[in-house]
Design a protein around this motif. Structure first.
Motif: not given
Ligand SMILES: Cc1ncc(COP(=O)(O)O)c(C=O)c1O
Length: 345
Positions: A33, A39, A41, A71, A221, A262, A265, A298-299
């Motif tokens: 993140g 993120s 992405k 994201n 997500g 996030g 996770t 991811p974030d």
């Protein structure tokens, strides 16, 4: 310290959190993140843009168009701002307000779809709108994260090698599945370079990605309502499905240890711990010390203050089993919590 001249150049590739002190297993969390899009992405967006530029599909005067629930839209907003493109993000009414405003602040035009397609839901309605936008102007370019090889290749080139470098003794890799770009990039890399590593997808209950029946989901997500075209199930093991109450509880447990992540996770960590407990729960013969596992965050958690970290939202959407006793989470109280998301990307 790195010196950069474009925001998308900055990336933290070697940050892992050791979760063993909190959960007992040798489970490490790769943190994605910390970049200007907030993120994982950004990696996929960067690769898709680079491939389109190299192919001559994208260039001066182009306008990017993409369907996204959050994201990916923010990541393309960052890239469009730094590369000088216009960007139209097609999202729907479940996209949270903070994310929408962030995209607009970067200069993106946000088109909000308010009516789902009768059989293909909001995603189907968004894709139809993207196609109409493309038909109306030849300068518009759709990279299509659901199909683009750049999506999985970014993880084949960066995420997977970073994990392999840090953990030469890796046994199990748990990867959350949305578009399945992260999953497919990592699965292809380890299949080729280190086939002994077990790659296990983590999905949310209610997602159809691995053939389970559809049901309402609230945390964005991970998970899909249409099977992702990028997925090749022959490269991965059976998926673990995680209930949203477990996602929320795990996020809150991590937060109590000082880590605000996030929603996805929480899903990935919860699924990984369940699998590790089922296989090595009793720790017999010191097996817990010998099994090394990694999963991905991811974030970070700020975007989820009015959902995952908001007691009222959790009670109303996910159920009271998601709450932990002791600490009250009151969110921001801006009403953003009403903006539920149930699709990935
Ligand atoms: C927060 C979050 N987690 C997980 C994912 C899933 O990643 P992928 O699309 O590579 O499967 C995404 C992608 O949309 C995401 O935004």
């Amino acid at each position: 310290m790195p010196v950069i001249s474009a925001s998308h150049e900055f990336e933290v590739s070697d940050l892992f959190v050791n979760l063993q002190p909190f959960f007992g297993h040798r489970l490490f969390l790769k943190v994605e993140g910390f970049n200007f899009a907030g993120s994982i992405k950004l990696k996929a967006a960067r690769e898709m843009v680079a491939q389109a530029e190299a192919a001559g599909v994208l260039g001066p005067g182009s306008t990017l168009v993409e369907s996204s629930s959050g994201n990916m839209g923010v990541a393309l907003s960052v890239l469009a701002a730094s590369r000088g493109y216009k960007f139209i993000c097609v999202t729907d009414s479940r996209c949270n307000e903070v994310t929408r405003r962030t995209m607009e602040s970067y200069g993106a035009e946000v088109h909000l779809i308010t009516e789902p397609h009768e059989t293909e839901g909001f995603l189907g309605a968004r894709i139809r709108h993207v196609k109409a936008l493309l038909a109306a102007d030849a300068k518009r370019v759709w990279l299509n994260q659901y199909l683009s090889p750049g999506n999985w290749m970014s993880h084949y080139r960066t995420t997977a090698p970073a994990i392999a470098r840090q953990f030469p003794d890796l046994n199990v890799l748990f990867i959350g599945a949305g578009t399945t770009g992260t999953l497919m990039g990592c699965a292809r890399y380890f299949r080729e370079r280190r086939p002994s590593v077990r790659v296990i997808p983590v999905d949310s209950v209610g997602s159809v990605t691995f053939g389970a029946p559809p049901a309402t989901r609230h945390i964005p997500g991970l998970g899909t309502s249409v099977r992702p075209a990028l997925l090749d199930e022959s490269l991965v093991e059976s998926a673990i499905h995680v209930e949203e109450t477990d996602t929320v509880r795990t996020c809150r447990e991590l937060m109590r240890s000082g880590f605000l992540f996030g929603g996805s996770t929480g899903t990935a960590v919860s699924g990984a711990l369940r699998w590790l407990n089922e296989h090595y729960g009793d720790g017999a013969g010191g097996v817990r010390e010998r099994v090394t596992a990694v999963t991905i965050s991811p974030d970070l958690g700020e975007r989820y203050m009015d959902t995952v970290y908001h007691d009222e939202w959790v009670r109303g959407s996910v159920g009271p089993e998601g709450l932990l006793p002791g600490v009250e989470h009151r969110g921001l109280g801006t009403g953003v919590a009403a903006g539920l998301q149930t699709v990935s990307g």
